[in-house]
Design a protein around this motif. Structure first.
Motif, PDB file in Angstrom:
ATOM      1  N   PRO A  65      38.182  47.930  47.380  1.00  0.00           N
ATOM      2  CA  PRO A  65      38.188  48.861  46.245  1.00  0.00           C
ATOM      3  C   PRO A  65      37.583  50.198  46.622  1.00  0.00           C
ATOM      4  CG  PRO A  65      36.478  47.200  45.960  1.00  0.00           C
ATOM      5  CD  PRO A  65      37.286  46.781  47.155  1.00  0.00           C
ATOM      6  N   GLY A  66      38.168  51.263  46.096  1.00  0.00           N
ATOM      7  CA  GLY A  66      37.612  52.588  46.338  1.00  0.00           C
ATOM      8  C   GLY A  66      36.269  52.760  45.665  1.00  0.00           C
ATOM      9  N   GLN A  67      36.063  52.016  44.582  1.00  0.00           N
ATOM     10  CA  GLN A  67      34.800  52.045  43.855  1.00  0.00           C
ATOM     11  C   GLN A  67      34.415  50.603  43.559  1.00  0.00           C
ATOM     12  OE1 GLN A  67      35.040  54.097  40.135  1.00  0.00           O
ATOM     13  NE2 GLN A  67      32.921  53.659  39.542  1.00  0.00           N
ATOM     14  N   ALA A  68      33.180  50.254  43.809  1.00  0.00           N
ATOM     15  CA  ALA A  68      32.737  48.869  43.617  1.00  0.00           C
ATOM     16  C   ALA A  68      32.434  48.624  42.142  1.00  0.00           C
ATOM     17  CB  ALA A  68      31.515  48.580  44.474  1.00  0.00           C
ATOM     18  N   SER A  69      33.463  48.356  41.364  1.00  0.00           N
ATOM     19  CA  SER A  69      33.291  48.118  39.934  1.00  0.00           C
ATOM     20  C   SER A  69      34.301  47.088  39.459  1.00  0.00           C
ATOM     21  CB  SER A  69      33.475  49.413  39.138  1.00  0.00           C
ATOM     22  OG  SER A  69      34.829  49.828  39.172  1.00  0.00           O
ATOM     23  N   ALA A  70      33.944  46.403  38.380  1.00  0.00           N
ATOM     24  CA  ALA A  70      34.857  45.424  37.802  1.00  0.00           C
ATOM     25  C   ALA A  70      36.133  46.104  37.307  1.00  0.00           C
ATOM     26  CB  ALA A  70      34.166  44.684  36.654  1.00  0.00           C
ATOM     27  N   ALA A  71      36.010  47.322  36.797  1.00  0.00           N
ATOM     28  CA  ALA A  71      37.187  48.048  36.310  1.00  0.00           C
ATOM     29  C   ALA A  71      38.158  48.345  37.445  1.00  0.00           C
ATOM     30  CB  ALA A  71      36.755  49.348  35.635  1.00  0.00           C
ATOM     31  N   GLU A  72      37.632  48.711  38.617  1.00  0.00           N
ATOM     32  CA  GLU A  72      38.489  48.982  39.766  1.00  0.00           C
ATOM     33  C   GLU A  72      39.159  47.699  40.252  1.00  0.00           C
ATOM     34  OE1 GLU A  72      40.143  51.186  43.123  1.00  0.00           O
ATOM     35  OE2 GLU A  72      39.646  51.530  41.021  1.00  0.00           O
ATOM     36  N   GLN A  73      38.433  46.599  40.245  1.00  0.00           N
ATOM     37  CA  GLN A  73      39.044  45.328  40.627  1.00  0.00           C
ATOM     38  C   GLN A  73      40.148  44.944  39.643  1.00  0.00           C
ATOM     39  OE1 GLN A  73      36.026  42.254  41.200  1.00  0.00           O
ATOM     40  NE2 GLN A  73      36.255  42.502  43.414  1.00  0.00           N
ATOM     41  N   ARG A  74      39.928  45.200  38.377  1.00  0.00           N
ATOM     42  CA  ARG A  74      40.940  44.890  37.373  1.00  0.00           C
ATOM     43  C   ARG A  74      42.213  45.703  37.627  1.00  0.00           C
ATOM     44  NH1 ARG A  74      38.088  46.158  33.369  1.00  0.00           N
ATOM     45  NH2 ARG A  74      37.020  44.155  33.331  1.00  0.00           N
ATOM     46  N   ARG A  75      42.039  46.974  37.974  1.00  0.00           N
ATOM     47  CA  ARG A  75      43.196  47.814  38.280  1.00  0.00           C
ATOM     48  C   ARG A  75      43.939  47.278  39.494  1.00  0.00           C
ATOM     49  NH1 ARG A  75      44.973  51.113  41.663  1.00  0.00           N
ATOM     50  NH2 ARG A  75      43.114  50.971  42.991  1.00  0.00           N
ATOM     51  N   ILE A  76      43.195  46.857  40.510  1.00  0.00           N
ATOM     52  CA  ILE A  76      43.813  46.316  41.722  1.00  0.00           C
ATOM     53  C   ILE A  76      44.587  45.045  41.404  1.00  0.00           C
ATOM     54  CG2 ILE A  76      43.280  45.173  43.916  1.00  0.00           C
ATOM     55  CD1 ILE A  76      40.938  47.200  44.187  1.00  0.00           C
ATOM     56  N   VAL A  77      43.972  44.142  40.645  1.00  0.00           N
ATOM     57  CA  VAL A  77      44.642  42.881  40.310  1.00  0.00           C
ATOM     58  C   VAL A  77      45.897  43.138  39.485  1.00  0.00           C
ATOM     59  CG1 VAL A  77      44.425  40.734  38.989  1.00  0.00           C
ATOM     60  CG2 VAL A  77      42.590  41.438  40.542  1.00  0.00           C
ATOM     61  N   ASP A  78      45.826  44.058  38.525  1.00  0.00           N
ATOM     62  CA  ASP A  78      47.010  44.388  37.728  1.00  0.00           C
ATOM     63  C   ASP A  78      48.145  44.896  38.623  1.00  0.00           C
ATOM     64  OD1 ASP A  78      45.812  43.643  35.372  1.00  0.00           O
ATOM     65  OD2 ASP A  78      45.240  45.686  34.780  1.00  0.00           O
ATOM     66  N   ALA A  79      47.797  45.732  39.606  1.00  0.00           N
ATOM     67  CA  ALA A  79      48.811  46.254  40.522  1.00  0.00           C
ATOM     68  C   ALA A  79      49.408  45.135  41.378  1.00  0.00           C
ATOM     69  CB  ALA A  79      48.208  47.338  41.411  1.00  0.00           C
ATOM     70  N   LEU A  80      48.574  44.200  41.794  1.00  0.00           N
ATOM     71  CA  LEU A  80      49.069  43.070  42.595  1.00  0.00           C
ATOM     72  C   LEU A  80      50.000  42.186  41.775  1.00  0.00           C
ATOM     73  CD1 LEU A  80      45.795  42.088  44.486  1.00  0.00           C
ATOM     74  CD2 LEU A  80      47.864  43.067  45.510  1.00  0.00           C
ATOM     75  N   LEU A  81      49.634  41.948  40.530  1.00  0.00           N
ATOM     76  CA  LEU A  81      50.489  41.120  39.669  1.00  0.00           C
ATOM     77  C   LEU A  81      51.819  41.814  39.406  1.00  0.00           C
ATOM     78  CD1 LEU A  81      47.851  39.742  37.123  1.00  0.00           C
ATOM     79  CD2 LEU A  81      48.822  38.590  39.132  1.00  0.00           C
ATOM     80  N   ALA A  82      51.793  43.136  39.274  1.00  0.00           N
ATOM     81  CA  ALA A  82      53.045  43.882  39.085  1.00  0.00           C
ATOM     82  C   ALA A  82      53.942  43.746  40.310  1.00  0.00           C
ATOM     83  CB  ALA A  82      52.745  45.351  38.804  1.00  0.00           C
ATOM     84  N   ARG A  83      53.343  43.581  41.474  1.00  0.00           N
ATOM     85  CA  ARG A  83      54.105  43.381  42.705  1.00  0.00           C
ATOM     86  C   ARG A  83      54.539  41.929  42.888  1.00  0.00           C
ATOM     87  NH1 ARG A  83      50.236  45.100  47.235  1.00  0.00           N
ATOM     88  NH2 ARG A  83      51.884  44.131  48.478  1.00  0.00           N
ATOM     89  N   LYS A  84      54.073  41.049  41.969  1.00  0.00           N
ATOM     90  CA  LYS A  84      54.425  39.621  42.000  1.00  0.00           C
ATOM     91  C   LYS A  84      53.966  38.956  43.300  1.00  0.00           C
ATOM     92  CE  LYS A  84      58.369  40.261  38.899  1.00  0.00           C
ATOM     93  NZ  LYS A  84      57.551  39.914  37.720  1.00  0.00           N
ATOM     94  N   VAL A  85      52.693  39.191  43.650  1.00  0.00           N
ATOM     95  CA  VAL A  85      52.152  38.527  44.826  1.00  0.00           C
ATOM     96  C   VAL A  85      52.068  37.029  44.572  1.00  0.00           C
ATOM     97  CG1 VAL A  85      50.839  40.558  45.547  1.00  0.00           C
ATOM     98  CG2 VAL A  85      49.749  38.839  44.073  1.00  0.00           C
ATOM     99  N   ALA A  86      52.081  36.262  45.650  1.00  0.00           N
ATOM    100  CA  ALA A  86      52.068  34.803  45.526  1.00  0.00           C
ATOM    101  C   ALA A  86      50.662  34.254  45.350  1.00  0.00           C
ATOM    102  CB  ALA A  86      52.716  34.175  46.755  1.00  0.00           C
ATOM    103  N   GLY A  87      49.663  34.976  45.862  1.00  0.00           N
ATOM    104  CA  GLY A  87      48.302  34.480  45.766  1.00  0.00           C
ATOM    105  C   GLY A  87      47.279  35.577  45.888  1.00  0.00           C
TER     106      GLY A  87
END
Length: 318
Positions: A65-87
């Protein structure tokens, strides 16, 4: 790869050689989301690389994460789910407030936790350290540093993370009945400059402080540098966590007594291999506790040179 190069890296660091768009179409993607930029995770990256060599039919990524925060992790996870990652394997920064996000991820892909667990979420398994037990080991080292007692300060990124709370719990359990007083716990929100300022402030304010203990990978190097700059090596003892190069140097030169090291290489390797097993329908490796515990080690003057050699090999990717 050092901390500077990690900070300079893009948020998503793909290990595959194909362009992301093409690779994502041809191969399932597994993502490893960390909590902060630190050399600790470079070692985990080596484990991921080994898993990827063994399973070239998958794309494997580490995301810092560019910033160590729960909000930044949430943004990253949302982006990964949009990409339909397997895990996704994630070291959740604030698992207590991230349950909804983690459960949403668990509905759409295989979800593991690593380093810091989120037991209230629907994650499949946690792979990492028993942080209460690791805290107890740190507490034993603190008593070794101050056999007659004294005053100690703890330093960590945030007490919102389960691994921080559990390590403190273990330390307090180990110190019960001793004459060591924990004066306070200083947090820095994963700001390395602030982490060093916290140590400098402690040395300036508490002339009777005897022991400084760093609970996250980057904390002990900041303690080491601040103590050296203040010329307080003979006055203040240091106990740490993890295997940052500066931490190991401090042990080698006698400034740091010891450090409790984890095995982040195994965090990365076992998370990737485990997610592949689950995707293939194999959950037999998951214990009833849904926790795969990776043991810790104590590094001190007796074994630091050997361990430094081992770390050099890992960081070279050997």
């Amino acid at each position: 790869m050092n901390r500077r190069s990690l900070l300079a890296a893009p948020a998503a660091l793909a290990l595959a050689t194909l362009p992301r768009g093409l690779a994502a179409q041809e191969k399932p993607t597994l993502a490893f989301v960390v909590n902060v930029s630190a050399d600790f995770w470079t070692i985990a990256r080596r484990g991921i690389e080994k898993a990827n060599r063994e399973h070239p039919d998958y794309n494997m990524e580490m995301i810092v994460p560019g910033q160590a925060s729960a909000a930044e992790q949430r943004r990253i996870v949302d982006a990964l789910l949009a990409r339909k990652v397997a895990g996704i394997a994630i070291s959740a920064i604030n698992p207590g407030n991230s349950t909804d996000m983690l459960n949403r991820a668990a509905e759409q892909c295989v979800l593991f936790t690593t380093d810091s667990d989120a037991p209230k979420s629907n994650r499949v398994v946690y792979i990492g350290t028993d942080n209460v037990a690791a805290g107890r080991e740190a507490g034993k080292q603190m008593m070794r540093a101050l056999p007659n007692g004294g005053k100690a300060m703890l330093f960590v990124g945030t007490m919102d993370a389960d691994n921080a709370r559990e390590r403190v719990q273990g330390i307090r359990e180990a110190l019960q009945g001793s004459k060591i007083e924990i004066v306070d716990i200083r947090t820095d929100e994963s700001d390395i400059a602030r982490a060093k300022r916290n140590v400098e402030d402690t040395l300036a304010r508490y002339s009777d402080i005897n022991l400084l203990t760093g609970l996250w990978a980057y904390n002990t190097p900041q303690i080491y540098q601040a103590v050296k700059a203040a010329g307080a090596e003979s006055k203040v003892k240091i106990v740490g966590f993890d295997e940052d190069a500066l931490t190991l140097r401090g042990i080698a030169d006698g400034t740091i007594l010891s450090t409790v090291v984890q095995q982040p290489y195994e965090f990365g390797y076992q998370s990737m291999v485990g997610m592949i097993k689950v995707l293939k329908g194999d959950r037999g490796f998951i214990p009833e506790s849904k926790q795969i515990i990776i043991p810790t080690r104590i590094i001190d003057s007796s074994n630091v040179k050997e361990f430094q050699g081992h770390m050099r090999e890992l960081l070279r990717g050997a």
